[in-house]
Design a protein around this motif. Sequence first.
Motif, PDB file in Angstrom:
ATOM      1  N   VAL A  88       0.862  -1.179   0.000  1.00  0.00           N
ATOM      2  CA  VAL A  88       0.000   0.000   0.000  1.00  0.00           C
ATOM      3  C   VAL A  88       0.901   1.233   0.000  1.00  0.00           C
ATOM      4  O   VAL A  88       1.869   1.307   0.756  1.00  0.00           O
ATOM      5  CB  VAL A  88      -0.929   0.035   1.243  1.00  0.00           C
ATOM      6  N   VAL A  89       0.578   2.195  -0.861  1.00  0.00           N
ATOM      7  CA  VAL A  89       1.371   3.414  -0.974  1.00  0.00           C
ATOM      8  C   VAL A  89       0.434   4.561  -1.309  1.00  0.00           C
ATOM      9  O   VAL A  89      -0.581   4.369  -1.976  1.00  0.00           O
ATOM     10  CB  VAL A  89       2.477   3.264  -2.049  1.00  0.00           C
ATOM     11  N   GLY A  90       0.732   5.764  -0.805  1.00  0.00           N
ATOM     12  CA  GLY A  90      -0.125   6.895  -1.149  1.00  0.00           C
ATOM     13  C   GLY A  90       0.108   8.118  -0.287  1.00  0.00           C
ATOM     14  O   GLY A  90       1.136   8.269   0.371  1.00  0.00           O
ATOM     15  N   TRP A  91      -0.888   8.990  -0.306  1.00  0.00           N
ATOM     16  CA  TRP A  91      -0.898  10.254   0.425  1.00  0.00           C
ATOM     17  C   TRP A  91      -1.934  10.140   1.523  1.00  0.00           C
ATOM     18  O   TRP A  91      -3.063   9.712   1.271  1.00  0.00           O
ATOM     19  CB  TRP A  91      -1.266  11.390  -0.520  1.00  0.00           C
ATOM     20  N   ASP A  92      -1.579  10.542   2.754  1.00  0.00           N
ATOM     21  CA  ASP A  92      -2.532  10.494   3.854  1.00  0.00           C
ATOM     22  C   ASP A  92      -2.390  11.743   4.713  1.00  0.00           C
ATOM     23  O   ASP A  92      -1.472  11.844   5.533  1.00  0.00           O
ATOM     24  CB  ASP A  92      -2.326   9.240   4.694  1.00  0.00           C
ATOM     25  N   CYS A  93      -3.281  12.688   4.517  1.00  0.00           N
ATOM     26  CA  CYS A  93      -3.418  13.878   5.371  1.00  0.00           C
ATOM     27  C   CYS A  93      -2.091  14.567   5.693  1.00  0.00           C
ATOM     28  O   CYS A  93      -1.765  14.821   6.850  1.00  0.00           O
ATOM     29  CB  CYS A  93      -4.159  13.516   6.650  1.00  0.00           C
ATOM     30  N   GLY A  94      -1.308  14.866   4.688  1.00  0.00           N
ATOM     31  CA  GLY A  94      -0.088  15.622   4.893  1.00  0.00           C
ATOM     32  C   GLY A  94       1.201  14.865   4.722  1.00  0.00           C
ATOM     33  O   GLY A  94       2.276  15.454   4.810  1.00  0.00           O
ATOM     34  N   LYS A  95       1.143  13.554   4.481  1.00  0.00           N
ATOM     35  CA  LYS A  95       2.368  12.770   4.344  1.00  0.00           C
ATOM     36  C   LYS A  95       2.197  11.689   3.293  1.00  0.00           C
ATOM     37  O   LYS A  95       1.124  11.094   3.162  1.00  0.00           O
ATOM     38  CB  LYS A  95       2.727  12.098   5.670  1.00  0.00           C
ATOM     39  N   TRP A  96       3.277  11.443   2.542  1.00  0.00           N
ATOM     40  CA  TRP A  96       3.327  10.268   1.674  1.00  0.00           C
ATOM     41  C   TRP A  96       3.689   9.079   2.546  1.00  0.00           C
ATOM     42  O   TRP A  96       4.444   9.211   3.507  1.00  0.00           O
ATOM     43  CB  TRP A  96       4.385  10.460   0.581  1.00  0.00           C
ATOM     44  N   PHE A  97       3.161   7.911   2.235  1.00  0.00           N
ATOM     45  CA  PHE A  97       3.451   6.730   3.044  1.00  0.00           C
ATOM     46  C   PHE A  97       3.603   5.502   2.157  1.00  0.00           C
ATOM     47  O   PHE A  97       3.147   5.467   1.014  1.00  0.00           O
ATOM     48  CB  PHE A  97       2.343   6.490   4.081  1.00  0.00           C
ATOM     49  N   VAL A  98       4.231   4.489   2.720  1.00  0.00           N
ATOM     50  CA  VAL A  98       4.363   3.186   2.087  1.00  0.00           C
ATOM     51  C   VAL A  98       4.336   2.137   3.192  1.00  0.00           C
ATOM     52  O   VAL A  98       4.824   2.371   4.295  1.00  0.00           O
ATOM     53  CB  VAL A  98       5.664   3.091   1.246  1.00  0.00           C
ATOM     54  N   GLN A  99       3.718   0.997   2.900  1.00  0.00           N
ATOM     55  CA  GLN A  99       3.725  -0.111   3.853  1.00  0.00           C
ATOM     56  C   GLN A  99       3.577  -1.426   3.097  1.00  0.00           C
ATOM     57  O   GLN A  99       2.991  -1.477   2.017  1.00  0.00           O
ATOM     58  CB  GLN A  99       2.647   0.048   4.924  1.00  0.00           C
ATOM     59  N   GLY A 100       4.110  -2.480   3.663  1.00  0.00           N
ATOM     60  CA  GLY A 100       4.136  -3.786   3.021  1.00  0.00           C
ATOM     61  C   GLY A 100       2.866  -4.586   3.215  1.00  0.00           C
ATOM     62  O   GLY A 100       2.918  -5.800   3.274  1.00  0.00           O
ATOM     63  N   GLY A 101       1.713  -3.986   3.293  1.00  0.00           N
ATOM     64  CA  GLY A 101       0.425  -4.637   3.494  1.00  0.00           C
ATOM     65  C   GLY A 101      -0.439  -3.749   4.358  1.00  0.00           C
ATOM     66  O   GLY A 101       0.033  -2.762   4.922  1.00  0.00           O
ATOM     67  N   ASP A 103      -1.682  -4.122   7.273  1.00  0.00           N
ATOM     68  CA  ASP A 103      -1.416  -4.089   8.714  1.00  0.00           C
ATOM     69  C   ASP A 103       0.072  -4.025   9.047  1.00  0.00           C
ATOM     70  O   ASP A 103       0.471  -4.190  10.190  1.00  0.00           O
ATOM     71  CB  ASP A 103      -2.051  -5.305   9.396  1.00  0.00           C
ATOM     72  N   ALA A 104       0.907  -3.760   8.056  1.00  0.00           N
ATOM     73  CA  ALA A 104       2.362  -3.687   8.283  1.00  0.00           C
ATOM     74  C   ALA A 104       2.751  -2.299   8.791  1.00  0.00           C
ATOM     75  O   ALA A 104       1.955  -1.363   8.777  1.00  0.00           O
ATOM     76  CB  ALA A 104       3.103  -3.996   6.984  1.00  0.00           C
ATOM     77  N   GLU A 105       3.999  -2.194   9.229  1.00  0.00           N
ATOM     78  CA  GLU A 105       4.513  -0.910   9.696  1.00  0.00           C
ATOM     79  C   GLU A 105       4.529   0.088   8.541  1.00  0.00           C
ATOM     80  O   GLU A 105       4.899  -0.227   7.420  1.00  0.00           O
ATOM     81  CB  GLU A 105       5.930  -1.080  10.233  1.00  0.00           C
ATOM     82  N   ARG A 106       4.114   1.303   8.828  1.00  0.00           N
ATOM     83  CA  ARG A 106       4.032   2.362   7.825  1.00  0.00           C
ATOM     84  C   ARG A 106       5.284   3.231   7.891  1.00  0.00           C
ATOM     85  O   ARG A 106       5.708   3.641   8.955  1.00  0.00           O
ATOM     86  CB  ARG A 106       2.787   3.204   8.076  1.00  0.00           C
ATOM     87  N   ILE A 107       5.850   3.515   6.728  1.00  0.00           N
ATOM     88  CA  ILE A 107       6.966   4.453   6.604  1.00  0.00           C
ATOM     89  C   ILE A 107       6.390   5.719   5.991  1.00  0.00           C
ATOM     90  O   ILE A 107       5.728   5.663   4.948  1.00  0.00           O
ATOM     91  CB  ILE A 107       8.073   3.875   5.707  1.00  0.00           C
ATOM     92  N   GLU A 108       6.626   6.866   6.623  1.00  0.00           N
ATOM     93  CA  GLU A 108       6.043   8.131   6.151  1.00  0.00           C
ATOM     94  C   GLU A 108       7.117   9.152   5.844  1.00  0.00           C
ATOM     95  O   GLU A 108       8.208   9.100   6.408  1.00  0.00           O
ATOM     96  CB  GLU A 108       5.101   8.713   7.205  1.00  0.00           C
TER      97      GLU A 108
END
Length: 189
Positions: A88-101, A103-108
């Motif tokens: 999962v990757v995208g934009w969320d309320c002020g930050k770009w993020f990526v995560q490996g699923g 429920d995985a840890e999110r990198i912002e």
Amino acid sequence: MKRQLLIVVCVATSSALALPPGRPVLPSVEHVDTEATTNVPFTAWQEHVGKFKFSLTCRTTATNNVQFAFGRDADDDGALALEESDFVVGWDCGKWFVQGGYDAERIETAVGTGDGQALAWTVRLSPDTATPVSVTAAVDGTPVFGGVDARMFYRKNWNMFRLTGRGLADSAESTVVQILPDSLTILMR
């Protein structure tokens, strides 16, 4: 003359292997507290594939959320469920993020907001096994998510991606997904 013809044929053959880009558009939402989602089937792997690329352009406001989810529609219902999402990757309320699923840890990363920003993502693959070798990501040319493990962000069995938008403002999203060959063969005698 024969050499020039061979080079032209090789280049034409390479470009013929590229899949056409996908350009889904989210339907409009009727209420500000709802989301719009579209699911798009695609083929993540074919012979001689060398790159998995996508881009996401959207209005990056403090209230918008636009995200890509990639995975395998295991139950064949035509929709990629949360638990079927591997990436999962995208934009969320002020930050770009990526995560490996889901429920995985999110990198912002925060790269600013505005009328529109474009995230470009490229995973280079080994041409024989389609194993991820490296990943590069940039927002409007600025590198982001440095040091992420490329193996988390591509699986050749993916057959669906989901684009979701939430927020108070129109997200004005634009997407392109490409699976490209990454080889050119030139034979000279």
